[in-house]
Design a protein around this motif. Sequence first.
Motif, mmCIF file in Angstrom:
data_model
loop_
_atom_site.group_PDB
_atom_site.id
_atom_site.type_symbol
_atom_site.label_atom_id
_atom_site.label_comp_id
_atom_site.label_asym_id
_atom_site.label_seq_id
_atom_site.Cartn_x
_atom_site.Cartn_y
_atom_site.Cartn_z
ATOM 1 N N GLU A 14 0.826 -1.205 0.000
ATOM 2 C CA GLU A 14 0.000 0.000 0.000
ATOM 3 C C GLU A 14 0.864 1.261 0.000
ATOM 4 N N THR A 15 1.906 1.259 0.832
ATOM 5 C CA THR A 15 2.798 2.427 0.880
ATOM 6 C C THR A 15 3.488 2.650 -0.458
ATOM 7 N N ARG A 16 3.966 1.582 -1.078
ATOM 8 C CA ARG A 16 4.640 1.701 -2.369
ATOM 9 C C ARG A 16 3.673 2.193 -3.438
ATOM 10 N N SER A 17 2.437 1.638 -3.435
ATOM 11 C CA SER A 17 1.451 2.036 -4.436
ATOM 12 C C SER A 17 1.079 3.507 -4.305
ATOM 13 N N LEU A 18 0.854 3.961 -3.057
ATOM 14 C CA LEU A 18 0.505 5.376 -2.856
ATOM 15 C C LEU A 18 1.667 6.293 -3.207
ATOM 16 N N GLY A 19 2.882 5.837 -2.925
ATOM 17 C CA GLY A 19 4.044 6.661 -3.275
ATOM 18 C C GLY A 19 4.170 6.860 -4.779
ATOM 19 N N ILE A 20 3.960 5.765 -5.508
ATOM 20 C CA ILE A 20 4.037 5.871 -6.979
ATOM 21 C C ILE A 20 2.912 6.756 -7.510
ATOM 22 N N ALA A 21 1.712 6.607 -6.938
ATOM 23 C CA ALA A 21 0.579 7.418 -7.396
ATOM 24 C C ALA A 21 0.824 8.900 -7.109
ATOM 25 N N ARG A 22 1.396 9.244 -5.971
ATOM 26 C CA ARG A 22 1.694 10.654 -5.673
ATOM 27 C C ARG A 22 2.715 11.205 -6.661
ATOM 28 N N SER A 23 3.733 10.408 -6.968
ATOM 29 C CA SER A 23 4.739 10.873 -7.934
ATOM 30 C C SER A 23 4.112 11.122 -9.304
ATOM 31 N N ASN A 24 3.262 10.182 -9.727
ATOM 32 C CA ASN A 24 2.595 10.358 -11.026
ATOM 33 C C ASN A 24 1.676 11.578 -11.018
ATOM 34 N N ALA A 25 0.950 11.779 -9.917
ATOM 35 C CA ALA A 25 0.034 12.920 -9.844
ATOM 36 C C ALA A 25 0.816 14.237 -9.866
ATOM 37 N N LEU A 26 1.938 14.305 -9.142
ATOM 38 C CA LEU A 26 2.742 15.541 -9.134
ATOM 39 C C LEU A 26 3.361 15.806 -10.516
ATOM 40 N N ARG A 27 3.800 14.729 -11.169
ATOM 41 C CA ARG A 27 4.354 14.921 -12.521
ATOM 42 C C ARG A 27 3.276 15.405 -13.477
ATOM 43 N N GLU A 28 2.073 14.800 -13.374
ATOM 44 C CA GLU A 28 0.960 15.238 -14.218
ATOM 45 C C GLU A 28 0.572 16.677 -13.910
ATOM 46 N N MET A 90 -5.994 9.650 -7.019
ATOM 47 C CA MET A 90 -4.999 10.399 -6.272
ATOM 48 C C MET A 90 -4.950 11.800 -6.882
ATOM 49 N N TRP A 91 -5.223 12.808 -6.029
ATOM 50 C CA TRP A 91 -5.253 14.199 -6.487
ATOM 51 C C TRP A 91 -3.941 14.892 -6.129
ATOM 52 N N ALA A 92 -3.568 15.852 -7.015
ATOM 53 C CA ALA A 92 -2.442 16.746 -6.736
ATOM 54 C C ALA A 92 -2.875 18.156 -7.120
ATOM 55 N N GLY A 93 -2.542 19.140 -6.309
ATOM 56 C CA GLY A 93 -2.988 20.505 -6.595
ATOM 57 C C GLY A 93 -2.070 21.557 -6.010
#
Length: 402
Positions: A14-28, A90-93
């Motif tokens: 779960e930690t690894r999955s959320l970390g990857i999703a945050r990185s993808n959201a920030l890059r997007e 996963m949202w980034a703003g």
Amino acid sequence: MALGMGVLVHRTTETRSLGIARSNALRELGLEETRFHADRRGGETSGEPPAYYVGNELPDPLLARIAAGTGTGTGPVTWYDDRNPMRIRMWAGQMADGQPLGVSVDMTIDDLSRKALDRHMRYAALATLAVVVPTTLLAAELVLRRLRRVAGTARRIRHGELDARTGGRAGKDEIGEISAAVDHMADALQERLHNEQRFTADVAHELRTPLTGLVTAASLLPESEATDLVQGRVQVLRHLIDDLLEVSRLDTGTEQLEAYPVPLGELVTDSVRRAGVDARVDVTGEPVVRTDPRRLDRIVTNLVVNAHRHGGAPVRVTVQGTRVVVRDNGPGFPAEILEHGPQRFRTGSAERGHGHGLGLTIATGQARVIGARLELANAPDGGAIATLILPEETAAEPTDEG
């Protein structure tokens, strides 16, 4: 262990999955911010619809995080949106040109994958437990069975079965060491007891010859008070040696049963009369038993004499069915005799008087020969109770020999 490993794998995944999703959201978010600025300036775009959200298009929790991040100067923020199980994102703003700007990355497939992983881990844990638990119980049962065998052997030795052995071999493991130690202890105990029995028999036999001469010499003394005293002591010594010989025969197991039907009430009454003590005999009915009358007479005589000598008057003997009960009104049997049974040369306590402890020992041994059971107890209102219980199959109907 299965639960701990499952929790560890779940949290790590779960930690690894959320970390990857945050990185993808920030890059997007970085890419869409550039497009947002180009749209504001009216520049050229790729023609694809924008993937960013502005202002009130963003969910309230993300707007609150953007506002908090702007106030503290922490830069872009992320938020895991699992409100809708069918669409997890996963949202980034962040703030861009004075207004909130955000993007989202779909995590529904990722969430389903993690749930599938959890499900498979549960299945694997259950399958592992289905194999490990029975195997563990079987292994533990094998160990416990060996320990129970050792404990059972120790109990049999305690109850007088000195030939009992565990059969364990030393050096195999710790339980084998315990089993071998118990067997060695039993061997030493049996050898010591046999030596004691041989010594008792040898002493009794060696004393019998000079005692015979002493009895003859005492009978030739002239009548006087001193002569009566000597003859009385000689008779006491003679009875003691006879008791020792009887105990030695009982110990060796050479005694043979000679049983035939006898009237129990008459035999007990005659035994009490020949014992020469004051005792009341109550007989219910006309019970007849098949047993060895000589040994039964010996048992009853010893019980009555013991009650008269160590107990208190009145002594009462009750015969009912296959039970013979001897009761006195003395201080009762000592706790040591009640717990461990009669032992030779031990009377238990001073309150029970002085003696050699052979009377009850002989009674117990003779009862064992005729297949009876001797139970010792104390009455609630005081006094000792000795109950001889003959086997039910020894009961017989009176025969008409006329």
